[in-house]
Design a protein around this motif. Sequence first.
Motif, PDB file in Angstrom:
ATOM      1  N   ARG A 141       0.851  -1.209   0.000  1.00 22.73           N
ATOM      2  CA  ARG A 141       0.000   0.000   0.000  1.00 22.73           C
ATOM      3  C   ARG A 141       0.872   1.239   0.000  1.00 22.73           C
ATOM      4  NH1 ARG A 141      -2.371  -3.398  -0.797  1.00 22.73           N
ATOM      5  NH2 ARG A 141      -1.867  -2.566  -2.818  1.00 22.73           N
TER       6      ARG A 141
ATOM      7  N   ASP B  49       1.891   1.847  -3.368  1.00 21.49           N
ATOM      8  CA  ASP B  49       0.787   2.476  -4.115  1.00 21.49           C
ATOM      9  C   ASP B  49       0.732   3.968  -3.854  1.00 21.49           C
ATOM     10  OD1 ASP B  49      -1.740  -0.140  -3.943  1.00 21.49           O
ATOM     11  OD2 ASP B  49      -0.206   0.359  -5.442  1.00 21.49           O
ATOM     12  N   ILE B  50       0.830   4.302  -2.575  1.00 22.35           N
ATOM     13  CA  ILE B  50       0.757   5.713  -2.209  1.00 22.35           C
ATOM     14  C   ILE B  50       1.905   6.475  -2.854  1.00 22.35           C
ATOM     15  CG2 ILE B  50       0.928   7.329  -0.299  1.00 22.35           C
ATOM     16  CD1 ILE B  50      -0.488   5.260   1.398  1.00 22.35           C
TER      17      ILE B  50
ATOM     18  N   PHE C 188       3.397   5.822  -5.594  1.00 18.69           N
ATOM     19  CA  PHE C 188       3.135   6.033  -7.008  1.00 18.69           C
ATOM     20  C   PHE C 188       2.011   7.017  -7.252  1.00 18.69           C
ATOM     21  CE2 PHE C 188       6.378   3.601  -8.315  1.00 18.69           C
ATOM     22  CZ  PHE C 188       6.243   2.228  -8.350  1.00 18.69           C
ATOM     23  N   ALA C 189       1.090   7.113  -6.307  1.00 14.03           N
ATOM     24  CA  ALA C 189      -0.043   8.013  -6.509  1.00 14.03           C
ATOM     25  C   ALA C 189       0.311   9.461  -6.254  1.00 14.03           C
ATOM     26  CB  ALA C 189      -1.206   7.604  -5.607  1.00 14.03           C
ATOM     27  N   LEU C 190       1.310   9.694  -5.432  1.00 14.31           N
ATOM     28  CA  LEU C 190       1.691  11.075  -5.150  1.00 14.31           C
ATOM     29  C   LEU C 190       2.594  11.587  -6.273  1.00 14.31           C
ATOM     30  CD1 LEU C 190       2.637  11.462  -1.385  1.00 14.31           C
ATOM     31  CD2 LEU C 190       1.089  12.881  -2.676  1.00 14.31           C
TER      32      LEU C 190
END
Lengths: 528, 275, 306
Positions: free
Chosen positions: B110, B113-114, B116-118
């Motif tokens: 997770r 994921d975070i 990559f999302a930022l």
Amino acid sequence: MNKFTSKVAGLSLAMLMGTTSLVMAQTVTIAMSPPSVETNRYWNTPGDFNLAPSMQGLVGHDPGTGVYDNSGLAESWESNDDFTEWTFRLHPDAEFHFGFGPVTAADVVHSVALHTGEDSTLIGVAQLKDAKVEAIDEHTVKFSLPSPQVDFLFAHGGRGSLVIYSKAQFDAEGIEGYDAKPAGTGEFQFASRQVGQGLSFDRVDNHWSGQDAKVARLELRFIAEPATALATLLAKETDMAILPRELQPDAINAGFEVLSSSNAANQTAMLFNGTFLTEGDEKLDPTLPWLDIRIREAINRSIDREAMIDVLYDGRAQILPVFAMDPRHEGYRADLVEKFDEYYGYDLEKVAALLADAGYPDSFENPVIPILSSNLAGNPEFPTMAELMQVFLDEAGFQTEIVELDWAGLGALRRAREAKLFHPMRNMPVKPSAVGIGNYYASSGRPNVNYEDPIIEALNMEYRASINPEERDRLAGEIFEQAFEQYAVAPLASLSTEVMMNPETIAGWQFPGVTSAGVSHFNLIEAK
Amino acid sequence: MLSRLPLFPIAILLIVLVIPALFADWIAPHDPYKSNLRARLEPPVFFGGTWEYALGTDRLGRDILSRIMHGARYALGISMIGIVLGALVGTALGLISGYLRGWVDILIMRVVDITFALPSILLALALAAVSGPSFGLVVLVVVFVIWGFFARQVRAETLSLRERDFVARARVAGASGTRIVLRYILPNIANTIIVLATLQIGVVILLEATLSFLGIGIPRPAPAWGILVADGRQLIVSAWWISLFPGLAILLTVLSVNLIGDRLRDWLDPKLRQV
Amino acid sequence: MFRFLLIRLSHALIALLVITILVFSLSHLSGNPIDAMLPDDATPQQIEELTTHLGLDRPIVVQYLTFLKNAAMGDFGDSLKWKGQTAAAVVLERLPATLKLGGFALFLSIVIAIPLGVLAAVHKNSFIDSFATAIALLGQSLPAFWLGIVLMWVFSVTLGWLPTSGLGGLSHMILPAIAMAWFQVAALTRLTRSAMLEVLDAEYVKLARVKGVPEAKVVWKHAFRNAAIVPLTYFGVLAGSLLTGSVVIETVFNWPGTGWLAITAIQGRDFPVVQTVVLFFAVLYLFANFLVDILYALVDPRIRVS
């Protein structure tokens, strides 16, 4: 294809190909950098107002000399003997756009309240906050000030803190009316705003001033990237472009011409921030190298100002003898101009002697000169200026470092009186001497001021209290002389605002250079 | 063996990146910080200039060739440090995630994921606004951007390796988790890590260039390549050489690194072709 | 499958929450918006009034919780820089522009990269293969900002074929989309090519050929369908990289999208807008990945069954 379908097809094709407007007669497009805040509420900007073509203050400026005239909303004005009461008589014919009626004193009172509200971020609004405003009659407004303000007109002119909005529009549409389509009084009226892209204005026919604007439509395009703005000019997508100096040669070589403000519009200098020489100032950091006047003189003499003007301003600027001093304002001393070379001339031998005399760097606890590199809209040369200063100072034997900080960060430091930096500053437009002196040389400008000494303090107290023009002129001159001799700052250049224009579509434009944006008097733009 | 080496890209890399980065002080024709105000905006040698300033000069009269040579050390430095740190962090977390599985795995993935999302650029902007641009900041952003790639790939391989016989046997023999990971799993994924690292060098160099271009990378007055391209941004029409040559340096470096990385991957670990 | 998706959704939401905390703390750390809003001569009183007016004097945790509570109801605060508009309105106004440009860039990448990758794999070691590999390599090595500037100067100023900048229709989008898509085309081409190469080697493909299935059908119906999963999973990353790419490209081409907005808002210390932009993008990215998860689930029978 039936009519409807063909219309849709046509529209789709047009949208697809990106044609945004039908061909309009006489539209002038100007590329400029975006304002710091995009809003129709002047009081929420720091002073760079994009609605200048359509909104006015009480006082206007002569396009040639820049002197206050009645091209604003006030037909005439007067003050009492001690400058504590100022009365303005409005033009009886003045009226708002979009049918919101004549301009009355009530509109002025309403606008003052808006501009001095608690969410106002406008520069100079302090001059208005303590004023009492009353409507004497339909067309007369009186401001009563707690203390004399000789320069009160400055608050109402091109770089003023007051622009007149319609009370009738506010009553009918609320603040949303201003946000959607603000009614003004200028020769152009607000047409639309495309946030992030620009503004459009339409000419007002039969304007109350008797003189209509010369072009039918005005489009301001906000382009942040200077190379892109230049590209739009070269590709003839815009008729004029406000470009950084170093890009102007490219435009000139391609056949475009320079339009200059009729007067100097901007002064630049580097400040020795933290030079607090009055007794017992706890914010004084005694390790600052430039507290020693020999260092300040040496730094000044390390700067080859002619080379600097070539590099930063394409040769089109004047050397500035004293920052904040200008021939149009109080205290101008021609003798200081004459003495400039003697005191500030580029002389590396003298610098070496001064440094040896001061014992630099060994006798200095902190010999490093921190030079600020920052970005400020309207002065794109500041980062280059920092690098250039480093080049000059390094060659002269100083130890330097470049500090990068955004302008807001510098503002925070200055407000805390902790900006211990050698940093650029601009005075744009050139303000009345009292304002300039307060900003840069005296404690009346605290917390932001960079230099203070006891002699200027004493002189400034007298200066601020005086209402006699000759006395004021003398006192201001003495303050400038002290600043000059003490090397309070490193004055650099005085420049006019320059706009590149396409000579095939533009015939001319006269503007005096007295606003924050540099340009004004859009109604005088003449197309071919 | 020698013929299998990608000689051409290696040569380019040496010429453009490695040799200047290590020896700029000796081989650069001028001091990159010294300006000659009388030689401002000189064009390169075959476009009206002279051999003294072979690639031209910038607005302050500084030699572009010398600046590019000195700038190489920032590209090399950031990529080396950034890759090593990113690989370390990513591999460690990937190993832990893949071997332990369960909630640790879920948590770490997770976090990936975070990451990559930022948007990294905005993160860098915000950080630079807090503390000013610095070498350390660039390394931090680089590590932030690339550790996730290592973590994911290492985790995937760890997951499959962990089911293999030799690992099961070691577990039965009583080896601790750490020992299994370090002695059995890690050596088998070493190839993957090396290839991944090589392939990420290009990403890192481009990232540093973009950050420096935006003014939030290597601080001035260092002649990092991204800063050099930014220097010429405004003058692109008349003084095109200021931006072009540093841009070419970036291009050639990343190109050769990618070519070498490709060969390395084909040689060491073909199943990474999907990366 | 439903369970699988539910788990993935909950993960995405958790990630979102953590992102809000990160973004909030970062933007508040990055400086006081008051400094960016006030003029140089602001008095201490002006500063105080504005601070209270904006609620910046409350403790940071309180500010965060207020922000979260409001955000859940769709209120992201008022923009500090674009006075008179809410942060959400400011972002929503610009989102279509970025989606338009990003969508076009995505479209270009797919339309160029996938066929190119497939053809390169099918005609391995031929001219097309070398060409595709060269494009891919070049694309992954070129700095996007440099490419954008060069494209603008060659095509707009020198040749005059396309407009230089600004919002508009197709002609305004071509150059910025190319600058943005370049890197994606490169990555996608390589990915597709290598995935296809793997699949073309597989048993069932050889079997299909032996059975006499026409080559085109073999390539597209059998091989590609199976290889497609690889570029598909890359779409999540693609979505994320759109913002990173858009920040610089939008500035160079003066395209008023969310990338441009983000940079301007950070420089103007407009917290509400910065937070809103990053959140929108995080949501978009997580949503794109979630879509990919759904597609995966539909395509991969193992997940469907479990």
